[in-house]
Motif scaffolding. Sequence first.
Motif, short mmCIF file in Angstrom:
data_model
loop_
_atom_site.label_atom_id
_atom_site.label_comp_id
_atom_site.label_asym_id
_atom_site.label_seq_id
_atom_site.Cartn_x
_atom_site.Cartn_y
_atom_site.Cartn_z
N VAL A 85 34.11 37.84 47.06
CA VAL A 85 35.33 38.59 46.84
C VAL A 85 35.48 39.00 45.38
CG1 VAL A 85 36.49 37.34 48.71
CG2 VAL A 85 36.75 36.54 46.35
N THR A 86 36.37 39.95 45.15
CA THR A 86 36.76 40.33 43.80
C THR A 86 38.27 40.21 43.68
OG1 THR A 86 36.93 42.67 44.40
CG2 THR A 86 34.82 41.93 43.48
N ASP A 123 40.10 42.24 41.73
CA ASP A 123 40.73 43.54 41.47
C ASP A 123 40.47 44.56 42.57
OD1 ASP A 123 38.05 44.04 41.12
OD2 ASP A 123 38.21 44.62 39.01
N GLY A 124 39.88 44.13 43.67
CA GLY A 124 39.62 45.04 44.78
C GLY A 124 38.33 45.84 44.65
N THR A 156 34.63 46.89 45.08
CA THR A 156 33.71 46.59 46.18
C THR A 156 32.28 46.41 45.69
OG1 THR A 156 33.43 48.95 46.60
CG2 THR A 156 35.12 47.78 47.89
N GLU A 211 34.80 42.20 49.14
CA GLU A 211 36.15 42.41 49.65
C GLU A 211 37.17 41.80 48.70
OE1 GLU A 211 37.10 39.59 53.13
OE2 GLU A 211 34.94 39.88 53.24
N PRO A 212 38.42 42.19 48.83
CA PRO A 212 39.46 41.61 47.97
C PRO A 212 39.67 40.14 48.32
CG PRO A 212 40.25 43.63 49.02
CD PRO A 212 38.95 43.27 49.68
N TRP A 213 39.97 39.33 47.31
CA TRP A 213 40.24 37.94 47.60
C TRP A 213 41.56 37.78 48.32
CZ3 TRP A 213 40.93 35.37 42.10
CH2 TRP A 213 42.07 35.89 41.48
N SER A 214 41.77 36.56 48.85
CA SER A 214 42.98 36.31 49.63
C SER A 214 43.54 34.94 49.24
CB SER A 214 42.66 36.35 51.12
OG SER A 214 43.82 36.08 51.87
N GLN A 262 44.43 36.99 36.34
CA GLN A 262 44.34 37.11 37.80
C GLN A 262 44.21 35.73 38.45
OE1 GLN A 262 40.97 39.76 37.78
NE2 GLN A 262 42.24 41.54 38.29
#
Length: 195
Positions: free
Chosen positions: A38-39, A41-42, A44, A58-61, A87
């Motif tokens: 994941v990242t 900041d979104g 990819t 993918e974005p982190w959750s 972040q």
Amino acid sequence: MRIDVLMFEGVAEVDALATYAVFANAKRRGVGVDPRLVTADGATTVKGCYGTTFSELEPWSPETAGVLAVSGGWIEEEIARGVIPAQLAAAKQTAGPGMILAGIDSGAILLGAAGLIAGRPATTHRPGYDLLRAYAEVIDARVVDDGDLVTCGSGWFAGVDLACWLLERELNATSEVVALEQWIGRDRQGTVWRR
């Protein structure tokens, strides 16, 4: 348990992928883990510190991840920019105390720069001990377990040991970890330091 492995520009490839591979192999063995690259900041796509390009990230959750694993890499640049530490602090605040922070190698220093490990026992890659001392109590151990903070250091494959420990501690997956060690042809190293 969802496990987010944080990727960023300059991430150490071995830190991230060796850790991710342990969780992915455990998932194939039926252990209840869901590892993701994941990242924050979104983004990819990112490029690792040795030039490897990673895509389809993918974005982190933070709301749903049980573990946020922070890899090492070109961390001094990231600390100077301040973006990833901010972040990380926001992610931990969103997730609350239930999310385990896992610092892989110099990823522990990023957690320190985020203000998330103040005075707590932690470890990192030995050449980074002086940097880590600004944020944490440095413990010279392969894996340091302080409850919702687990860190590792002392080599490229320390993330493997950290991942195996978390599988054993959180999911009681001891037999699966033994099988995984036999599969990859490498036994865990060092002792897990616990308070």
